[in-house]
Design a protein around this motif. Sequence first.
Motif, PDB file in Angstrom:
ATOM      1  N   LYS A 193       0.832  -1.203   0.000  1.00  0.00           N
ATOM      2  CA  LYS A 193       0.000   0.000   0.000  1.00  0.00           C
ATOM      3  C   LYS A 193       0.870   1.259   0.000  1.00  0.00           C
ATOM      4  N   VAL A 194       1.910   1.276   0.805  1.00  0.00           N
ATOM      5  CA  VAL A 194       2.800   2.437   0.877  1.00  0.00           C
ATOM      6  C   VAL A 194       3.582   2.599  -0.427  1.00  0.00           C
ATOM      7  N   VAL A 195       4.018   1.493  -1.012  1.00  0.00           N
ATOM      8  CA  VAL A 195       4.714   1.549  -2.304  1.00  0.00           C
ATOM      9  C   VAL A 195       3.810   2.174  -3.361  1.00  0.00           C
ATOM     10  N   ASN A 196       2.565   1.734  -3.420  1.00  0.00           N
ATOM     11  CA  ASN A 196       1.616   2.286  -4.390  1.00  0.00           C
ATOM     12  C   ASN A 196       1.372   3.771  -4.147  1.00  0.00           C
ATOM     13  N   ALA A 197       1.298   4.146  -2.879  1.00  0.00           N
ATOM     14  CA  ALA A 197       1.075   5.558  -2.551  1.00  0.00           C
ATOM     15  C   ALA A 197       2.267   6.409  -2.970  1.00  0.00           C
ATOM     16  N   ARG A 198       3.465   5.937  -2.699  1.00  0.00           N
ATOM     17  CA  ARG A 198       4.671   6.705  -3.025  1.00  0.00           C
ATOM     18  C   ARG A 198       4.876   6.809  -4.532  1.00  0.00           C
ATOM     19  N   SER A 207      -7.181   9.134   4.738  1.00  0.00           N
ATOM     20  CA  SER A 207      -8.256   8.142   4.818  1.00  0.00           C
ATOM     21  C   SER A 207      -9.306   8.574   5.827  1.00  0.00           C
ATOM     22  N   THR A 208     -10.426   7.857   5.828  1.00  0.00           N
ATOM     23  CA  THR A 208     -11.476   8.073   6.821  1.00  0.00           C
ATOM     24  C   THR A 208     -11.192   7.304   8.105  1.00  0.00           C
ATOM     25  N   ASP A 209     -10.208   6.401   8.065  1.00  0.00           N
ATOM     26  CA  ASP A 209     -10.004   5.496   9.195  1.00  0.00           C
ATOM     27  C   ASP A 209      -8.601   5.576   9.779  1.00  0.00           C
ATOM     28  N   LEU A 210      -8.534   6.000  11.032  1.00  0.00           N
ATOM     29  CA  LEU A 210      -7.249   6.091  11.718  1.00  0.00           C
ATOM     30  C   LEU A 210      -6.658   4.725  12.024  1.00  0.00           C
ATOM     31  N   SER A 211      -7.473   3.694  12.050  1.00  0.00           N
ATOM     32  CA  SER A 211      -6.946   2.350  12.273  1.00  0.00           C
ATOM     33  C   SER A 211      -6.023   1.955  11.115  1.00  0.00           C
ATOM     34  N   CYS A 212      -6.480   2.210   9.883  1.00  0.00           N
ATOM     35  CA  CYS A 212      -5.634   1.958   8.711  1.00  0.00           C
ATOM     36  C   CYS A 212      -4.397   2.843   8.740  1.00  0.00           C
ATOM     37  N   LEU A 213      -4.613   4.125   9.026  1.00  0.00           N
ATOM     38  CA  LEU A 213      -3.507   5.074   9.014  1.00  0.00           C
ATOM     39  C   LEU A 213      -2.485   4.767  10.107  1.00  0.00           C
ATOM     40  N   MET A 214      -2.944   4.290  11.240  1.00  0.00           N
ATOM     41  CA  MET A 214      -2.038   3.909  12.322  1.00  0.00           C
ATOM     42  C   MET A 214      -1.130   2.771  11.865  1.00  0.00           C
ATOM     43  N   LEU A 216      -0.386   1.914   8.656  1.00  0.00           N
ATOM     44  CA  LEU A 216       0.509   2.395   7.604  1.00  0.00           C
ATOM     45  C   LEU A 216       1.609   3.294   8.167  1.00  0.00           C
ATOM     46  N   ASP A 217       1.237   4.127   9.137  1.00  0.00           N
ATOM     47  CA  ASP A 217       2.218   5.026   9.739  1.00  0.00           C
ATOM     48  C   ASP A 217       3.288   4.250  10.499  1.00  0.00           C
ATOM     49  N   GLY A 218       2.898   3.142  11.094  1.00  0.00           N
ATOM     50  CA  GLY A 218       3.876   2.305  11.781  1.00  0.00           C
ATOM     51  C   GLY A 218       4.923   1.775  10.809  1.00  0.00           C
ATOM     52  N   TYR A 219       4.461   1.323   9.644  1.00  0.00           N
ATOM     53  CA  TYR A 219       5.401   0.843   8.619  1.00  0.00           C
ATOM     54  C   TYR A 219       6.275   1.986   8.106  1.00  0.00           C
ATOM     55  N   LYS A 228       3.642  11.041   5.047  1.00  0.00           N
ATOM     56  CA  LYS A 228       2.894  11.090   6.297  1.00  0.00           C
ATOM     57  C   LYS A 228       1.459  10.627   6.066  1.00  0.00           C
ATOM     58  N   THR A 229       0.727  10.462   7.136  1.00  0.00           N
ATOM     59  CA  THR A 229      -0.681  10.070   7.058  1.00  0.00           C
ATOM     60  C   THR A 229      -1.540  11.126   7.747  1.00  0.00           C
ATOM     61  N   MET A 230      -2.752  11.322   7.223  1.00  0.00           N
ATOM     62  CA  MET A 230      -3.684  12.281   7.821  1.00  0.00           C
ATOM     63  C   MET A 230      -5.116  11.773   7.720  1.00  0.00           C
ATOM     64  N   HIS A 231      -5.859  11.921   8.796  1.00  0.00           N
ATOM     65  CA  HIS A 231      -7.299  11.645   8.756  1.00  0.00           C
ATOM     66  C   HIS A 231      -7.993  12.792   8.027  1.00  0.00           C
ATOM     67  N   ILE A 232      -9.077  12.489   7.354  1.00  0.00           N
ATOM     68  CA  ILE A 232      -9.766  13.510   6.558  1.00  0.00           C
ATOM     69  C   ILE A 232     -10.263  14.670   7.426  1.00  0.00           C
ATOM     70  N   ALA A 233     -10.596  14.423   8.681  1.00  0.00           N
ATOM     71  CA  ALA A 233     -11.027  15.503   9.567  1.00  0.00           C
ATOM     72  C   ALA A 233      -9.894  16.497   9.814  1.00  0.00           C
ATOM     73  N   ASP A 234      -8.667  15.990   9.928  1.00  0.00           N
ATOM     74  CA  ASP A 234      -7.511  16.871  10.126  1.00  0.00           C
ATOM     75  C   ASP A 234      -7.242  17.706   8.873  1.00  0.00           C
ATOM     76  N   VAL A 235      -7.477  17.100   7.713  1.00  0.00           N
ATOM     77  CA  VAL A 235      -7.305  17.839   6.456  1.00  0.00           C
ATOM     78  C   VAL A 235      -8.346  18.953   6.364  1.00  0.00           C
ATOM     79  N   LEU A 236      -9.589  18.625   6.642  1.00  0.00           N
ATOM     80  CA  LEU A 236     -10.673  19.595   6.493  1.00  0.00           C
ATOM     81  C   LEU A 236     -10.616  20.710   7.538  1.00  0.00           C
TER      82      LEU A 236
END
Length: 240
Positions: A193-198, A207-214, A216-219, A228-236
């Motif tokens: 997932k991170v390779v595809n993103a980069r 994303s809408t889900d911090l569980s996923c982002l947590m 991915l951020d660990g990796y 970096k990772t951001m929840h959509i609420a933090d972006v908005l």
Amino acid sequence: MRVQLFIPCFVDQLYPSTAFNMIRVLEKLGCTVAYDPNQTCCGQPAFNAGFWDESKSVCEKFIRENASGNDPIVSPSASCTGFIRNYYSKLFDNSSLHNEVKDLASRTFEFSEFLVNVLKVEKVGAKLPLKATYHDSCAGLRECHIKEEPRKLLSNVAGLELVEMNDVETCCGFGGTFAVKYESISIAMAEQKVVNARQTGASCIISTDLSCLMHLDGYIRKKNLPVKTMHIADVLASGW
């Protein structure tokens, strides 16, 4: 509109700033936000681990605390929202709480879908100058059928360039206890997932889900990668 917040346990403990940013956005859009400090977990972790009886007692507490009133319940987690909508009915099938469960499912919304589908808002005045890619969480996509809503919101963030990654609908590998039971598979899925993103050139995964982002951020942190990772609420909640 008056709304009730449902803040998942891991958001409360690990990412409280995201919850506060969700409140900021809702209040900016004219909502009166209420929060019950006695709320705890929706019951999903125990359910997914196979402890259905223990999960049911936690779910029953959540149901009774939200049984009165008609306010929509808004959460920064499609995972918890999807669990309430799709699995409470299985736990409480043919029970005295059947009607309460049905009502609760109809009033519970993930944050981005609430903004777009209920409030009919796609632009909140956010500004964030970066290139980003969006990750469809399994719960958001498959359990809540959320696909276009977050993209509509992100497309109206000034300065944000949103690019789609390959295999965007593929799981990130978290899956709650899956990441513990099948660590090597989980890490490999996060890596892909991170390779595809980069490969998109994005500097941020949203994303809408911090569980996923947590997960991915660990990796990302382990590999010391420049993303970096951001929840959509933090972006908005950015830029205003």
